[in-house]
Motif scaffolding. Structure first.
Motif, PDB file in Angstrom:
ATOM      1  N   ASN A  12     -18.617 -48.838  41.601  1.00 45.24           N
ATOM      2  CA  ASN A  12     -18.294 -48.915  40.311  1.00 45.24           C
ATOM      3  C   ASN A  12     -19.441 -49.029  39.215  1.00 45.24           C
ATOM      4  O   ASN A  12     -19.358 -49.440  38.072  1.00 45.24           O
ATOM      5  N   VAL A  13     -20.229 -48.084  39.424  1.00 46.46           N
ATOM      6  CA  VAL A  13     -21.506 -47.573  38.460  1.00 46.46           C
ATOM      7  C   VAL A  13     -20.771 -47.010  37.528  1.00 46.46           C
ATOM      8  O   VAL A  13     -19.995 -45.898  37.912  1.00 46.46           O
ATOM      9  N   THR A  14     -20.858 -47.086  36.104  1.00 47.14           N
ATOM     10  CA  THR A  14     -20.110 -46.049  35.128  1.00 47.14           C
ATOM     11  C   THR A  14     -21.073 -45.063  34.908  1.00 47.14           C
ATOM     12  O   THR A  14     -22.071 -44.956  35.229  1.00 47.14           O
ATOM     13  N   ASP A  15     -20.242 -43.741  34.477  1.00 46.32           N
ATOM     14  CA  ASP A  15     -20.923 -42.375  34.312  1.00 46.32           C
ATOM     15  C   ASP A  15     -22.000 -42.568  33.355  1.00 46.32           C
ATOM     16  O   ASP A  15     -23.242 -42.188  33.569  1.00 46.32           O
ATOM     17  N   ALA A  16     -21.976 -43.738  32.320  1.00 46.17           N
ATOM     18  CA  ALA A  16     -23.083 -43.894  31.335  1.00 46.17           C
ATOM     19  C   ALA A  16     -24.254 -44.542  32.282  1.00 46.17           C
ATOM     20  O   ALA A  16     -25.350 -44.037  31.958  1.00 46.17           O
ATOM     21  N   GLN A  17     -23.949 -45.519  32.949  1.00 48.47           N
ATOM     22  CA  GLN A  17     -25.051 -46.046  33.835  1.00 48.47           C
ATOM     23  C   GLN A  17     -25.851 -44.996  34.726  1.00 48.47           C
ATOM     24  O   GLN A  17     -27.015 -45.058  34.799  1.00 48.47           O
ATOM     25  N   ILE A  18     -25.035 -44.239  35.304  1.00 45.15           N
ATOM     26  CA  ILE A  18     -25.452 -43.144  36.186  1.00 45.15           C
ATOM     27  C   ILE A  18     -26.309 -42.104  35.377  1.00 45.15           C
ATOM     28  O   ILE A  18     -27.509 -41.886  35.814  1.00 45.15           O
ATOM     29  N   ASN A  19     -25.849 -41.766  34.259  1.00 43.05           N
ATOM     30  CA  ASN A  19     -26.894 -40.829  33.434  1.00 43.05           C
ATOM     31  C   ASN A  19     -28.076 -41.627  33.054  1.00 43.05           C
ATOM     32  O   ASN A  19     -29.173 -40.894  32.885  1.00 43.05           O
ATOM     33  N   GLU A  20     -27.933 -43.016  32.636  1.00 43.34           N
ATOM     34  CA  GLU A  20     -29.228 -43.813  32.170  1.00 43.34           C
ATOM     35  C   GLU A  20     -30.108 -43.625  33.278  1.00 43.34           C
ATOM     36  O   GLU A  20     -31.399 -43.723  33.386  1.00 43.34           O
ATOM     37  N   LEU A  21     -29.503 -43.938  34.611  1.00 39.04           N
ATOM     38  CA  LEU A  21     -30.479 -44.101  35.979  1.00 39.04           C
ATOM     39  C   LEU A  21     -31.247 -42.817  35.917  1.00 39.04           C
ATOM     40  O   LEU A  21     -32.397 -42.852  36.219  1.00 39.04           O
ATOM     41  N   PHE A  22     -30.720 -41.753  36.007  1.00 36.54           N
ATOM     42  CA  PHE A  22     -31.299 -40.618  36.145  1.00 36.54           C
ATOM     43  C   PHE A  22     -32.240 -40.097  35.170  1.00 36.54           C
ATOM     44  O   PHE A  22     -32.977 -39.522  35.461  1.00 36.54           O
ATOM     45  N   GLN A  23     -31.766 -40.289  34.028  1.00 34.83           N
ATOM     46  CA  GLN A  23     -32.453 -39.978  32.656  1.00 34.83           C
ATOM     47  C   GLN A  23     -33.966 -40.840  32.793  1.00 34.83           C
ATOM     48  O   GLN A  23     -35.059 -40.314  32.716  1.00 34.83           O
ATOM     49  N   THR A  24     -33.779 -42.135  33.205  1.00 32.51           N
ATOM     50  CA  THR A  24     -35.032 -42.981  33.557  1.00 32.51           C
ATOM     51  C   THR A  24     -35.724 -42.212  34.407  1.00 32.51           C
ATOM     52  O   THR A  24     -36.866 -42.447  34.632  1.00 32.51           O
ATOM     53  N   LEU A  25     -35.071 -42.177  35.528  1.00 30.55           N
ATOM     54  CA  LEU A  25     -35.833 -41.205  36.610  1.00 30.55           C
ATOM     55  C   LEU A  25     -36.733 -40.089  36.432  1.00 30.55           C
ATOM     56  O   LEU A  25     -37.723 -39.871  36.799  1.00 30.55           O
ATOM     57  N   THR A  26     -36.368 -39.377  35.393  1.00 25.92           N
ATOM     58  CA  THR A  26     -37.059 -38.271  35.067  1.00 25.92           C
ATOM     59  C   THR A  26     -38.092 -38.519  34.230  1.00 25.92           C
ATOM     60  O   THR A  26     -38.983 -37.610  34.013  1.00 25.92           O
ATOM     61  N   GLU A  27     -37.997 -39.736  33.666  1.00 18.86           N
ATOM     62  CA  GLU A  27     -39.132 -40.225  32.628  1.00 18.86           C
ATOM     63  C   GLU A  27     -40.149 -41.130  33.460  1.00 18.86           C
ATOM     64  O   GLU A  27     -41.172 -40.898  33.391  1.00 18.86           O
ATOM     65  N   ASN A  28     -39.709 -42.102  34.237  1.00 27.53           N
ATOM     66  CA  ASN A  28     -40.371 -43.125  35.110  1.00 27.53           C
ATOM     67  C   ASN A  28     -39.779 -43.606  36.172  1.00 27.53           C
ATOM     68  O   ASN A  28     -38.915 -44.547  36.280  1.00 27.53           O
TER      69      ASN A  28
END
Length: 93
Positions: A12-28
């Motif tokens: 139940n991780v939302t699309d917004a949370q998934i995008n935020e997670l991978f965006q964070t991964l690309t940065e830090n």
């Protein structure tokens, strides 16, 4: 669908949370590790997810591309992590 994204959605991780997670991964990547720990995924599934990524790191690239993010940022973050401590000679190239 990428298996990393599938496991996140399964919990139940939302699309917004998934995008935020991978965006964070690309940065830090370190911050991404903290973020994934806060998503409420059971420890056994989190361990399975980490094992999957360790066995097949290309899954991260596939997920980043599937989400429309810039994988070159992941590579840059990875290179930066490899330069800890920063006094390594290869960090001055």
């Amino acid at each position: 669908m990428n298996p990393i994204i599938a496991i996140l959605k399964e919990h139940n991780v939302t699309d917004a949370q998934i995008n935020e997670l991978f965006q964070t991964l690309t940065e830090n990547p370190f911050a991404a590790m903290a973020t994934i720990g806060q998503l409420g995924i059971p420890a056994d599934k989190l361990q399975q997810l980490m094992g999957m990524v360790m066995q097949n790191p290309a899954l991260i690239k596939e997920a980043v591309v599937e989400l429309g993010l810039d994988f070159s940022k992941v590579e840059a973050a990875k290179a930066q992590l490899q330069c800890n401590p920063p006094l390594k000679p290869e960090c001055f190239k």
